[in-house]
Write a protein that holds these residues in place. Structure first.
Motif, mmCIF file in Angstrom:
data_model
loop_
_atom_site.group_PDB
_atom_site.id
_atom_site.type_symbol
_atom_site.label_atom_id
_atom_site.label_comp_id
_atom_site.label_asym_id
_atom_site.label_seq_id
_atom_site.Cartn_x
_atom_site.Cartn_y
_atom_site.Cartn_z
ATOM 1 N N ILE A 73 0.837 -1.202 0.000
ATOM 2 C CA ILE A 73 0.000 0.000 0.000
ATOM 3 C C ILE A 73 0.874 1.256 0.000
ATOM 4 O O ILE A 73 0.631 2.214 -0.754
ATOM 5 C CB ILE A 73 -0.952 -0.005 1.209
ATOM 6 N N LYS A 74 1.912 1.250 0.821
ATOM 7 C CA LYS A 74 2.825 2.393 0.887
ATOM 8 C C LYS A 74 3.500 2.636 -0.462
ATOM 9 O O LYS A 74 3.622 3.776 -0.923
ATOM 10 C CB LYS A 74 3.866 2.155 1.969
ATOM 11 N N GLU A 77 0.976 4.180 -2.818
ATOM 12 C CA GLU A 77 0.654 5.553 -2.429
ATOM 13 C C GLU A 77 1.774 6.542 -2.774
ATOM 14 O O GLU A 77 1.514 7.725 -3.011
ATOM 15 C CB GLU A 77 0.360 5.611 -0.930
ATOM 16 N N GLU A 78 3.009 6.044 -2.828
ATOM 17 C CA GLU A 78 4.147 6.912 -3.138
ATOM 18 C C GLU A 78 4.367 7.088 -4.640
ATOM 19 O O GLU A 78 5.348 7.710 -5.053
ATOM 20 C CB GLU A 78 5.418 6.346 -2.496
ATOM 21 N N ASP A 79 3.440 6.538 -5.440
ATOM 22 C CA ASP A 79 3.584 6.615 -6.902
ATOM 23 C C ASP A 79 4.896 6.010 -7.377
ATOM 24 O O ASP A 79 5.522 6.494 -8.334
ATOM 25 C CB ASP A 79 3.457 8.064 -7.413
#
Length: 426
Positions: A73-74, A77-79
């Motif tokens: 997920i991280k 989320e950080e593209d």
């Protein structure tokens, strides 16, 4: 924000109406699954199932592993990079470093890592291709009841007649030899050697031999360590490359990271997929001894030969192998499973049962496929997922996630025994 959980329920008629007849597991497990965690799944009716199937061996670390999910997920989320073919990325580099540090170096293995594409059949195809390139020979020896994938090259070294028939064309440049205990009398090693030494045997000197140490789809047949050692000696003697297909039996399924480790052999090429990605995401590796890594740049390529999200979870999964603790846990649970299989064979002679497998990859061969299928169907109705294996589907097969606890195993075992009783009492 709405999620999949909030949407209207899907029913089985959607799949019957819109999906190809080729689907299979939705027939074996006729319910719509909605959620999974650890070694359990739940369907749209909130019915709970214990998983003795584990995505056909792709979920050794269970469903939705907490730490892997958090990192995934991280990363999204950080593209961070999702698609990159074989360009260099942070995720790819971190995985390569960790794999070398945790898996290869401690075992003194000198392999180059190749990302051939996302699935098991992709790694097998690349292994066959590099073996032929290195040796300049065409023929590959494979073994009775072996299964290596569904693309043309992989099918050519797969034994199952129905799978081979699906190719629709002749499958050439392969020769089948008897697996370890395929013949009741005499050594299959002697048989194979007789073909190799005789220039009039009709068998050309092969580029490679390819085998599974435990035949996942062919009946959970486990090769003895002595036989594996004998095959390696034959390969070295005749200049044949040894390919171990560890797609299902690897990544800890038999107790050690590689299934061949206890035999003390070092294959020239190793095929990995299924659980190498950790989270169930598509990923495959082909490990090639450095001296045989003679590819030209781009000689074997593909659009999806680098799943960065899988690299993230695969790197985290390797932490299980930083010490021997995980292997010891698998060994303990394997003993429980082995004792249960022994119990079934002894307690229910009507099965005409035969013990199969190794580690957390075991099963019971019944007198016929009909009985095995009925036991699996009954187990599903009682809340357990497991599948059949073998040429006639005669083996009911235990393949739980490696992280399953003893309570989960015991509950699963009880469902299996109750299902056997129900089938035998008919």
């Amino acid at each position: 924000m709405s999620t999949i959980m909030d949407k209207p329920e899907i029913t089985m008629d959607v799949f019957e109406k819109h999906e190809s007849k080729v689907r299979s597991y939705s027939r074996s497990f006729p319910t719509v699954f909605k959620k999974a965690k650890g070694y359990k799944l739940w369907d749209v009716n909130n019915r709970e199932y214990i998983d003795f199937f584990a995505g056909a061996g792709a979920l050794n670390y269970g469903h939705n592993h907490d730490k892997m999910k958090e990192l995934l997920i991280k990363y999204i989320e950080e593209d961070a990079i999702t698609h990159s073919l074989d360009m260099a990325t942070m995720a790819r580099g971190e995985f390569l470093k960790k794999f070398n540090q945790v898996i290869l170096k401690p075992r003194n293995l000198d392999y180059k890592v190749m990302f051939p594409g996302p699935t098991g059949t992709n790694t097998v195809e690349s292994a066959l291709k590099i073996a032929r390139k290195v040796t300049g020979r065409n023929t590959v020896i494979s073994f009775t009841n072996g299964f290596h994938g569904m693309t043309i090259g992989s099918l050519s070294v797969t034994g199952n007649a129905s799978k081979r028939g699906g190719a629709g064309i002749p499958l050439n440049n392969s020769v089948f030899m008897p697996f370890d205990d395929y013949v009741d009398s005499g050594s299959s090693l002697d048989y194979i050697e007789a073909f190799l030494v005789n220039s009039s045997s009709g068998v050309d000197l092969p580029a490679a031999m390819i085998l599974e140490t435990v035949q996942g789809e062919g009946g959970i047949n486990a090769a003895s360590y002595e036989w594996l050692q004998g095959i390696e000696k034959l390969c070295k003697r005749f200049g044949i490359l040894l390919i171990i297909d560890d797609v299902q039996a690897g990544c800890g399924r038999t107790g050690t990271f590689f299934s061949f480790e206890p035999a003390g052999i070092t294959p020239d090429i190793v095929c990995l997929s299924k659980s190498i990605g950790g989270y169930g995401l598509p990923m495959a590796l082909t490990l090639i001894k450095s001296k045989y890594d003679i590819w030209e740049p781009g000689e074997h390529n593909g659009t999806f030969r680098g799943n960065n999200m899988a690299f993230v979870t695969a790197t985290e999964a390797l932490k299980y192998w930083e010490t021997n603790n995980f292997s010891q846990e698998i060994a303990k649970k394997s003993e429980m499973m082995s004792a249960f299989v022994d119990f079934l064979v002894h307690e229910y002679p009507q099965l005409h049962g035969e013990k199969r497998g190794r580690g957390l990859m075991q099963g019971v061969a019944c007198k016929n496929g009909e009985m095995s299928e009925q036991i699996c169907e009954n187990a599903f109705k009682r809340g357990l997922l497991m599948e059949t294996s073998g040429p006639e589907g005669e083996v009911f097969k235990f393949l739980p996630p490696l992280i399953i606890d003893e309570e989960g195993l015991e509950k699963g075992f009880q469902i299996v025994e109750d299902s056997i009783k129900a089938v035998l009492d008919k």
